[in-house]
Design an enzyme around this catalytic site. Structure first.
Site, PDB file in Angstrom:
ATOM      1  N   ASN A  18      -1.429  -0.789  -9.117  1.00  6.62           N
ATOM      2  CA  ASN A  18      -2.815  -0.765  -8.654  1.00  6.62           C
ATOM      3  C   ASN A  18      -3.240   0.701  -8.476  1.00  6.62           C
ATOM      4  OD1 ASN A  18      -4.994  -0.569  -6.769  1.00  6.62           O
ATOM      5  ND2 ASN A  18      -4.728  -2.728  -6.298  1.00  6.62           N
ATOM      6  N   ASP A  20      -6.299   1.852  -7.488  1.00  5.86           N
ATOM      7  CA  ASP A  20      -7.506   2.017  -6.659  1.00  5.86           C
ATOM      8  C   ASP A  20      -7.527   3.349  -5.908  1.00  5.86           C
ATOM      9  OD1 ASP A  20      -8.150  -0.564  -7.370  1.00  5.86           O
ATOM     10  OD2 ASP A  20      -7.745  -1.431  -5.396  1.00  5.86           O
ATOM     11  N   HIS A  21      -6.354   3.735  -5.372  1.00  9.26           N
ATOM     12  CA  HIS A  21      -6.382   4.881  -4.472  1.00  9.26           C
ATOM     13  C   HIS A  21      -6.368   6.232  -5.185  1.00  9.26           C
ATOM     14  CE1 HIS A  21      -6.859   2.286  -1.209  1.00  9.26           C
ATOM     15  NE2 HIS A  21      -5.753   1.612  -1.495  1.00  9.26           N
ATOM     16  N   ARG A  29     -14.350  13.674  -2.981  1.00 13.74           N
ATOM     17  CA  ARG A  29     -15.096  14.878  -3.322  1.00 13.74           C
ATOM     18  C   ARG A  29     -16.142  14.673  -4.408  1.00 13.74           C
ATOM     19  NH1 ARG A  29     -12.696  19.791  -1.473  1.00 13.74           N
ATOM     20  NH2 ARG A  29     -12.129  19.217   0.640  1.00 13.74           N
ATOM     21  N   HIS A  54      -9.393  -2.939  -8.333  1.00 13.93           N
ATOM     22  CA  HIS A  54     -10.268  -3.786  -7.510  1.00 13.93           C
ATOM     23  C   HIS A  54     -11.653  -3.144  -7.441  1.00 13.93           C
ATOM     24  CE1 HIS A  54     -10.781  -5.871  -3.289  1.00 13.93           C
ATOM     25  NE2 HIS A  54     -11.760  -6.164  -4.120  1.00 13.93           N
ATOM     26  N   ARG A  56     -14.700  -3.225  -5.660  1.00 14.13           N
ATOM     27  CA  ARG A  56     -15.217  -3.814  -4.422  1.00 14.13           C
ATOM     28  C   ARG A  56     -16.739  -3.817  -4.441  1.00 14.13           C
ATOM     29  NH1 ARG A  56     -11.179  -4.088  -0.041  1.00 14.13           N
ATOM     30  NH2 ARG A  56     -12.945  -4.731   1.197  1.00 14.13           N
ATOM     31  N   ARG A  60     -16.194   1.356  -3.021  1.00 17.83           N
ATOM     32  CA  ARG A  60     -15.610   2.465  -2.249  1.00 17.83           C
ATOM     33  C   ARG A  60     -14.546   3.234  -3.031  1.00 17.83           C
ATOM     34  NH1 ARG A  60     -12.260  -0.819   2.341  1.00 17.83           N
ATOM     35  NH2 ARG A  60     -14.283  -1.753   2.622  1.00 17.83           N
ATOM     36  N   HIS A  61     -13.905   2.596  -4.005  1.00 17.18           N
ATOM     37  CA  HIS A  61     -12.958   3.369  -4.831  1.00 17.18           C
ATOM     38  C   HIS A  61     -13.276   3.199  -6.319  1.00 17.18           C
ATOM     39  CE1 HIS A  61     -10.919  -0.472  -4.285  1.00 17.18           C
ATOM     40  NE2 HIS A  61     -10.372  -0.149  -3.125  1.00 17.18           N
ATOM     41  N   GLU A  81      -9.244  -7.187 -10.000  1.00 19.22           N
ATOM     42  CA  GLU A  81      -9.353  -7.819  -8.679  1.00 19.22           C
ATOM     43  C   GLU A  81     -10.807  -7.854  -8.269  1.00 19.22           C
ATOM     44  OE1 GLU A  81      -7.405  -6.430  -5.108  1.00 19.22           O
ATOM     45  OE2 GLU A  81      -5.584  -6.263  -6.279  1.00 19.22           O
ATOM     46  N   THR A 111      -8.543  -2.672   4.000  1.00 20.99           N
ATOM     47  CA  THR A 111      -7.975  -3.156   2.747  1.00 20.99           C
ATOM     48  C   THR A 111      -8.079  -4.672   2.776  1.00 20.99           C
ATOM     49  OG1 THR A 111      -5.969  -3.200   1.374  1.00 20.99           O
ATOM     50  CG2 THR A 111      -5.629  -3.150   3.744  1.00 20.99           C
ATOM     51  N   THR A 112      -7.578  -5.359   1.722  1.00 21.70           N
ATOM     52  CA  THR A 112      -7.726  -6.806   1.696  1.00 21.70           C
ATOM     53  C   THR A 112      -6.866  -7.425   2.793  1.00 21.70           C
ATOM     54  OG1 THR A 112      -7.857  -6.522  -0.689  1.00 21.70           O
ATOM     55  CG2 THR A 112      -7.753  -8.778   0.122  1.00 21.70           C
ATOM     56  N   GLU A 162      -1.137 -15.242  -6.133  1.00 19.93           N
ATOM     57  CA  GLU A 162      -0.471 -14.015  -5.699  1.00 19.93           C
ATOM     58  C   GLU A 162      -0.252 -14.129  -4.198  1.00 19.93           C
ATOM     59  OE1 GLU A 162      -1.665 -10.271  -7.328  1.00 19.93           O
ATOM     60  OE2 GLU A 162      -1.172  -9.211  -5.483  1.00 19.93           O
ATOM     61  N   HIS A 205       1.054  -6.520  -1.813  1.00 21.75           N
ATOM     62  CA  HIS A 205       0.365  -5.920  -0.671  1.00 21.75           C
ATOM     63  C   HIS A 205       1.369  -5.269   0.269  1.00 21.75           C
ATOM     64  CE1 HIS A 205      -2.745  -4.867   2.136  1.00 21.75           C
ATOM     65  NE2 HIS A 205      -3.611  -5.246   1.224  1.00 21.75           N
ATOM     66  N   GLY A 206       1.241  -3.969   0.386  1.00 19.36           N
ATOM     67  CA  GLY A 206       2.046  -3.215   1.345  1.00 19.36           C
ATOM     68  C   GLY A 206       3.475  -2.934   0.899  1.00 19.36           C
ATOM     69  N   GLY A 227       0.289  -0.730  -5.103  1.00 14.77           N
ATOM     70  CA  GLY A 227      -0.642   0.376  -5.267  1.00 14.77           C
ATOM     71  C   GLY A 227      -0.444   1.506  -4.289  1.00 14.77           C
ATOM     72  N   HIS A 228      -0.867   1.294  -3.045  1.00 19.33           N
ATOM     73  CA  HIS A 228      -0.993   2.382  -2.086  1.00 19.33           C
ATOM     74  C   HIS A 228       0.283   3.203  -1.952  1.00 19.33           C
ATOM     75  CE1 HIS A 228      -1.188   4.199   1.966  1.00 19.33           C
ATOM     76  NE2 HIS A 228      -2.446   4.405   1.629  1.00 19.33           N
TER      77      HIS A 228
HETATM   78  N1  PXP Z   1      -2.541  -7.385  -4.512  1.00 19.07           N
HETATM   79  C1  PXP Z   1      -3.798  -7.546  -4.025  1.00 19.07           C
HETATM   80  C2  PXP Z   1      -4.484  -8.835  -4.286  1.00 19.07           C
HETATM   81  C3  PXP Z   1      -4.442  -6.511  -3.319  1.00 19.07           C
HETATM   82  O1  PXP Z   1      -5.679  -6.698  -2.840  1.00 19.07           O
HETATM   83  C4  PXP Z   1      -3.762  -5.289  -3.142  1.00 19.07           C
HETATM   84  C5  PXP Z   1      -4.446  -4.167  -2.433  1.00 19.07           C
HETATM   85  O2  PXP Z   1      -5.557  -3.761  -3.123  1.00 19.07           O
HETATM   86  C6  PXP Z   1      -2.469  -5.152  -3.681  1.00 19.07           C
HETATM   87  C7  PXP Z   1      -1.881  -6.231  -4.335  1.00 19.07           C
HETATM   88  C8  PXP Z   1      -1.713  -3.895  -3.568  1.00 19.07           C
HETATM   89  O3  PXP Z   1      -1.476  -3.588  -2.245  1.00 19.07           O
HETATM   90  P1  PXP Z   1      -0.948  -2.152  -1.862  1.00 19.07           P
HETATM   91  O4  PXP Z   1      -1.988  -1.169  -2.294  1.00 19.07           O
HETATM   92  O5  PXP Z   1      -0.762  -2.229  -0.395  1.00 19.07           O
HETATM   93  O6  PXP Z   1       0.347  -1.955  -2.615  1.00 19.07           O
END
Ligand code: PXP
Length: 257
Positions: A18, A20-21, A29, A54, A56, A60-61, A81, A111-112, A162, A205-206, A227-228
């Site tokens: 992912n 996004d970040h 910036r 994602h 949104r 935001r990203h 997403e 976050t989600t 998921e 997630h996480g 992702g993060h």
């Molecule tokens: N899966 C879904 C559905 C998510 O919304 C996210 C966060 O955007 C992730 C996976 C990835 O989570 P993380 O960025 O915490 O790894």
């Protein structure tokens, strides 16, 4: 045979990265740097099987043009997403990503937070699933590891669920061993139920280097979306190395299972 077909046959575990970040840092910036598409290419070189982004409602990203560029230029599947809204459905139908992962979205959340309430989604959610599937898009629902929600996901015709690993990862951060064990048991049970219901099982997630292996060991899980942590870790070791290390841990866990 392409790599995705091979993955189906070997039953191995795919990694969706992912990005996004990367966009979060760019947007801090304005301007174009760092570019999420460049990050996506590097993640693929490092071993990502697909890219997740994602879009949104508040942008935001990831931006609309990021999605267009990712879809046009990626050499691996794009997992888009999105919230189950008319606006997002029309964007998905315009770009035809490989998959759409439907997530709950609240403007004030960081976050989600939490999974989709599939049972409460009713005919509206079913219609979103139908429209996307009719366009040949695989549909995933981001859900809590909960029996009723899995049954509802199967009922409305989702291809994939998921499973939300956020609570498991939080318990791990708290060094709460009993909590970690309970959350893993919940994920394991849900993965089995979903697989038995004919749903492909993903999780995410996480997840971090510390938490990925226990989830990767669940045989029903076919894809992890991360992702993060990977984007954060890439500050210290580069994105290629971060993705390679995550993949190596996933593969090690799979061999040990
Ligand atoms: N899966 C879904 C559905 C998510 O919304 C996210 C966060 O955007 C992730 C996976 C990835 O989570 P993380 O960025 O915490 O790894």
């Amino acid at each position: 045979m392409n790599r995705n077909n091979q993955t189906e046959i070997t039953g191995s575990l795919r990694l969706g990265v992912n990005i996004d970040h990367v966009a979060t840092i760019r947007n801090a910036r304005g301007g174009r740097h760092p570019d999420p598409l460049r990050a996506a290419h590097i993640a693929i070189e490092g071993g990502a099987d697909g890219i997740t982004a994602h879009l949104r409602e508040d942008r935001r990203h990831i931006s609309d043009s990021d999605i267009a560029r990712l879809k046009a230029e990626l050499t691996r599947p794009l997992n888009f997403e999105m919230a189950a809204t008319d606006e997002m459905v029309s964007i998905a139908l315009r770009h035809l990503p490989h998959a759409c992962c439907l997530v709950p979205e609240r403007r004030e959340e960081r976050t989600t937070e939490g999974g989709l309430d599939v049972a409460a989604g009713g005919d509206g959610l079913r219609s979103v699933v139908d429209q996307l599937k009719a366009a040949g898009i695989r549909v995933s629902l981001f859900i809590e590891a909960d029996e009723k929600t899995i049954e509802a996901a199967a009922r409305i015709g989702a291809d994939i669920v998921e499973l939300h690993t956020g609570t498991y990862c939080e318990r791990a951060l708290e060094d709460n061993a009993a909590g970690v064990a309970a959350e893993l048991e919940r994920l394991k049970h849900a993965a089995c139920l979903a697989d038995n219901a004919g749903l492909e099982v993903h999780a995410g997630h996480g997840l971090t280097y510390n938490t990925v292996k226990a989830v990767a060991r669940l045989p029903e899980v076919r894809e992890l979306n991360i992702g993060h942590f990977l984007i954060g870790e890439s500050i210290f070791c580069g994105l290629t190395a971060a993705v390679q290390h995550m993949r190596a841990l996933m593969e090690q866990a799979r061999r040990e299972a």
